[in-house]
Design a protein around this motif. Structure first.
Motif, PDB file in Angstrom:
ATOM      1  N   VAL A  21      43.653 -57.520  -2.796  1.00 39.72           N
ATOM      2  CA  VAL A  21      45.004 -57.027  -3.065  1.00 39.72           C
ATOM      3  C   VAL A  21      45.227 -57.017  -4.577  1.00 39.72           C
ATOM      4  N   CYS A  22      45.514 -55.833  -5.098  1.00 34.19           N
ATOM      5  CA  CYS A  22      45.719 -55.681  -6.545  1.00 34.19           C
ATOM      6  C   CYS A  22      47.139 -55.207  -6.776  1.00 34.19           C
ATOM      7  N   GLY A  23      47.850 -55.880  -7.641  1.00 40.51           N
ATOM      8  CA  GLY A  23      49.208 -55.452  -7.967  1.00 40.51           C
ATOM      9  C   GLY A  23      49.187 -54.499  -9.145  1.00 40.51           C
ATOM     10  N   LYS A  24      49.998 -53.431  -9.045  1.00 43.44           N
ATOM     11  CA  LYS A  24      50.129 -52.500 -10.172  1.00 43.44           C
ATOM     12  C   LYS A  24      50.774 -53.253 -11.330  1.00 43.44           C
ATOM     13  N   GLY A  25      50.139 -53.262 -12.485  1.00 40.25           N
ATOM     14  CA  GLY A  25      50.714 -53.976 -13.630  1.00 40.25           C
ATOM     15  C   GLY A  25      50.377 -55.460 -13.661  1.00 40.25           C
ATOM     16  N   ASP A  26      49.684 -55.974 -12.609  1.00 38.12           N
ATOM     17  CA  ASP A  26      49.241 -57.372 -12.616  1.00 38.12           C
ATOM     18  C   ASP A  26      47.936 -57.471 -13.410  1.00 38.12           C
ATOM     19  N   SER A  27      47.550 -58.699 -13.718  1.00 38.71           N
ATOM     20  CA  SER A  27      46.227 -58.848 -14.321  1.00 38.71           C
ATOM     21  C   SER A  27      45.329 -59.647 -13.382  1.00 38.71           C
ATOM     22  N   SER A  28      45.623 -59.594 -12.082  1.00 37.75           N
ATOM     23  CA  SER A  28      44.815 -60.370 -11.131  1.00 37.75           C
ATOM     24  C   SER A  28      44.477 -59.553  -9.889  1.00 37.75           C
ATOM     25  N   ILE A  29      43.412 -59.964  -9.220  1.00 42.40           N
ATOM     26  CA  ILE A  29      43.041 -59.418  -7.909  1.00 42.40           C
ATOM     27  C   ILE A  29      42.946 -60.620  -6.978  1.00 42.40           C
ATOM     28  N   ARG A  30      43.737 -60.619  -5.904  1.00 44.63           N
ATOM     29  CA  ARG A  30      43.638 -61.704  -4.920  1.00 44.63           C
ATOM     30  C   ARG A  30      42.806 -61.215  -3.757  1.00 44.63           C
ATOM     31  N   TYR A  31      42.070 -62.143  -3.132  1.00 41.77           N
ATOM     32  CA  TYR A  31      41.345 -61.691  -1.955  1.00 41.77           C
ATOM     33  C   TYR A  31      41.497 -62.673  -0.795  1.00 41.77           C
ATOM     34  N   PHE A  32      41.498 -62.088   0.401  1.00 40.19           N
ATOM     35  CA  PHE A  32      41.809 -62.809   1.637  1.00 40.19           C
ATOM     36  C   PHE A  32      40.773 -62.442   2.682  1.00 40.19           C
ATOM     37  N   GLU A  33      40.436 -63.431   3.519  1.00 43.36           N
ATOM     38  CA  GLU A  33      39.539 -63.149   4.640  1.00 43.36           C
ATOM     39  C   GLU A  33      40.374 -63.011   5.901  1.00 43.36           C
ATOM     40  N   ILE A  34      40.080 -61.980   6.675  1.00 43.48           N
ATOM     41  CA  ILE A  34      40.790 -61.759   7.948  1.00 43.48           C
ATOM     42  C   ILE A  34      39.897 -62.282   9.064  1.00 43.48           C
ATOM     43  N   SER A  88      42.324 -61.630 -15.255  1.00 44.66           N
ATOM     44  CA  SER A  88      41.807 -61.186 -16.559  1.00 44.66           C
ATOM     45  C   SER A  88      42.988 -61.115 -17.517  1.00 44.66           C
ATOM     46  N   LYS A  89      42.718 -60.761 -18.743  1.00 43.86           N
ATOM     47  CA  LYS A  89      43.796 -60.779 -19.728  1.00 43.86           C
ATOM     48  C   LYS A  89      44.712 -59.559 -19.617  1.00 43.86           C
ATOM     49  N   GLU A  90      44.122 -58.383 -19.393  1.00 48.61           N
ATOM     50  CA  GLU A  90      44.940 -57.173 -19.453  1.00 48.61           C
ATOM     51  C   GLU A  90      45.472 -56.770 -18.089  1.00 48.61           C
ATOM     52  N   PRO A  91      46.689 -56.193 -18.060  1.00 46.93           N
ATOM     53  CA  PRO A  91      47.232 -55.693 -16.791  1.00 46.93           C
ATOM     54  C   PRO A  91      46.509 -54.419 -16.354  1.00 46.93           C
ATOM     55  N   GLN A  92      46.416 -54.226 -15.037  1.00 47.19           N
ATOM     56  CA  GLN A  92      45.703 -53.047 -14.547  1.00 47.19           C
ATOM     57  C   GLN A  92      46.684 -51.925 -14.208  1.00 47.19           C
ATOM     58  N   ARG A  93      46.255 -50.705 -14.457  1.00 48.61           N
ATOM     59  CA  ARG A  93      47.092 -49.536 -14.148  1.00 48.61           C
ATOM     60  C   ARG A  93      46.544 -48.807 -12.929  1.00 48.61           C
ATOM     61  N   GLY A  94      45.220 -48.880 -12.779  1.00 44.06           N
ATOM     62  CA  GLY A  94      44.617 -48.200 -11.638  1.00 44.06           C
ATOM     63  C   GLY A  94      43.353 -48.922 -11.195  1.00 44.06           C
ATOM     64  N   MET A  95      42.956 -48.668  -9.944  1.00 46.00           N
ATOM     65  CA  MET A  95      41.772 -49.335  -9.392  1.00 46.00           C
ATOM     66  C   MET A  95      40.950 -48.323  -8.615  1.00 46.00           C
ATOM     67  N   ARG A 135      38.358 -50.564 -13.021  1.00 41.73           N
ATOM     68  CA  ARG A 135      39.740 -51.003 -13.231  1.00 41.73           C
ATOM     69  C   ARG A 135      40.274 -50.372 -14.507  1.00 41.73           C
ATOM     70  N   GLY A 136      41.303 -49.532 -14.376  1.00 37.26           N
ATOM     71  CA  GLY A 136      41.870 -48.850 -15.537  1.00 37.26           C
ATOM     72  C   GLY A 136      42.996 -49.659 -16.149  1.00 37.26           C
ATOM     73  N   HIS A 137      42.963 -49.846 -17.469  1.00 34.08           N
ATOM     74  CA  HIS A 137      44.003 -50.630 -18.146  1.00 34.08           C
ATOM     75  C   HIS A 137      45.058 -49.732 -18.747  1.00 34.08           C
ATOM     76  N   CYS A 138      46.268 -50.312 -18.890  1.00 34.47           N
ATOM     77  CA  CYS A 138      47.326 -49.610 -19.590  1.00 34.47           C
ATOM     78  C   CYS A 138      46.921 -49.541 -21.064  1.00 34.47           C
ATOM     79  N   GLY A 139      47.116 -48.425 -21.653  1.00 28.33           N
ATOM     80  CA  GLY A 139      46.808 -48.335 -23.081  1.00 28.33           C
ATOM     81  C   GLY A 139      48.072 -48.458 -23.913  1.00 28.33           C
TER      82      GLY A 139
END
Length: 361
Positions: A284-297, A312-319, A339-343
């Motif tokens: 699960v990646c949040g738009k504008g977050d700098s993290s990716i969380r993962y879960f097992e179903i 990571s340090k930079e927020p992500q804009r796209g995945m 992972r695309g970063h905001c410029g």
């Protein structure tokens, strides 16, 4: 009481993410600033595609995976749309074919040359015209060749035969409001949608009917997403009434109550879920977050198990999510992202690959 009972057994408890070295990133890319909630990136074993800022019309970059480093501003783009590009998707059956949906109400399908672009690509193979408003979602059928689904802001879902450029199915009147996400089931017989009216729907495209529907899947007013899992269950992300971000798991046979529901945090970026059917792990990646969380179903309660977070340090804009064919399994790689970063003036504008690995003893 043994220690074993306290800690749940899982092969993926120690999965960790790591960004690649700086020289393996794609630098100086102006990721699009359109406010649409799409992934903006798409990858396959040959290319990475990124929607970029473009003056007059819409464009996206297509780079061979090995073309890392700084990307020249004059690098050719795919630029046939007259409005900003909102979504792109690589064909699962042909690594050189990509579809794009745009604000100009069209869907275009492009053939990328074997070694990438040497000049701007302005002529699509096919132009699909059928939407009356901008097209925000394009997604290929997982099993049938040349079948493409598009959903627009006219609340209509169209399924196309790309080979003949004709509409196979036109699904109108099923969604009273904007469609946020569409996800095919594993065999492609049905798809599920998340809509602005807070409902998730399971739709049989051949019959043009809603097979199952859950109203108010998430109480909050912000965008939600729904994806099909391999066993036919549905995983959703959304917001609670108090604007807290939520995850939920639903059984399509009985949508009364979620099988599992978790609250994450109170950030306001939409959550984009990605699912790996082979390991049953949802990222699960949040738009504008700098993290990716993962879960097992899993099959037993509480069904959704938090594994870890990659930050990571930079927020992500796209995945962009790499298909399994593009992973290096000899290094125990189970997932890879672009992972695309905001410029902006403070951060570098770049697209960086991130690798998820299962450590071995």
């Amino acid at each position: 009481m043994s220690f074993r009972k306290v800690v749940r057994q899982s092969k993926f408890r120690h999965v960790f993410g790591q960004p690649v070295k700086t020289e393996q990133c794609y630098d100086d890319i102006r990721v699009s600033r359109v406010t649409w909630d799409s992934t903006f990136c798409a990858v396959n074993p040959s290319f990475v595609a990124i929607i970029v800022e473009a003056s007059g019309g819409g464009a996206f970059l297509v780079l061979p995976l090995q073309k890392t480093g700084r990307i020249d501003k004059a690098y050719p783009t795919v630029c046939g749309h007259t409005g900003p590009v909102l979504d792109i998707d690589w064909c699962p059956h042909n690594d050189h074919v990509i579809a794009s949906g745009s604000e100009d109400c069209t869907v275009m399908v492009w053939q990328i040359p074997e070694n990438g672009l040497s000049q701007p690509l302005t002529e699509p193979v096919v132009v699909l015209e059928g939407h009356s408003k901008r097209v925000g979602i394009v997604t290929w059928h997982p099993t049938a060749r040349n079948v493409l689904l598009s959903a627009g802001c006219d609340n209509v879902v169209l399924i196309w035969n790309v080979g003949t450029a004709e509409e196979l199915y036109r699904l109108e009147g099923l969604h009273p409001d904007l469609i946020y996400s569409v996800s095919w089931s594993r065999d492609g017989s049905r798809f599920c949608t998340a809509c602005k009216d807070k409902s998730i729907r399971v739709i049989d495209p051949r019959r043009g009917t809603v097979v199952a529907e859950k109203e108010r899947a998430h109480e909050g007013a912000r965008p939600m997403r729904a994806i099909f899992l391999a066993d036919g269950k549905i995983f959703t992300t959304g917001f609670s009434r108090m604007s807290e971000r939520q995850l939920a798991l639903w059984d399509t046979e009985n949508l009364e109550e979620p099988m599992g529901l978790q609250e994450l945090d109170s950030s306001n970026g939409a959550l984009l879920p990605f699912y790996d059917p082979d390991t049953n792990v949802v990222y699960v990646c949040g738009k504008g977050d700098s993290s990716i969380r993962y879960f097992e179903i899993t099959e037993e309660p509480p069904y959704i198990h938090f594994l870890n977070t990659f930050t990571s340090k930079e927020p992500q804009r796209g995945m962009g999510w790499m298909p399994k064919r593009g992973l290096d399994v000899s290094k125990c790689e189970i997932a890879r992202w672009a992972r695309g970063h905001c410029g902006d003036k403070l951060h570098e504008r770049k697209c960086e690959p991130i690798i998820m690995t299962v450590p071995r003893k």
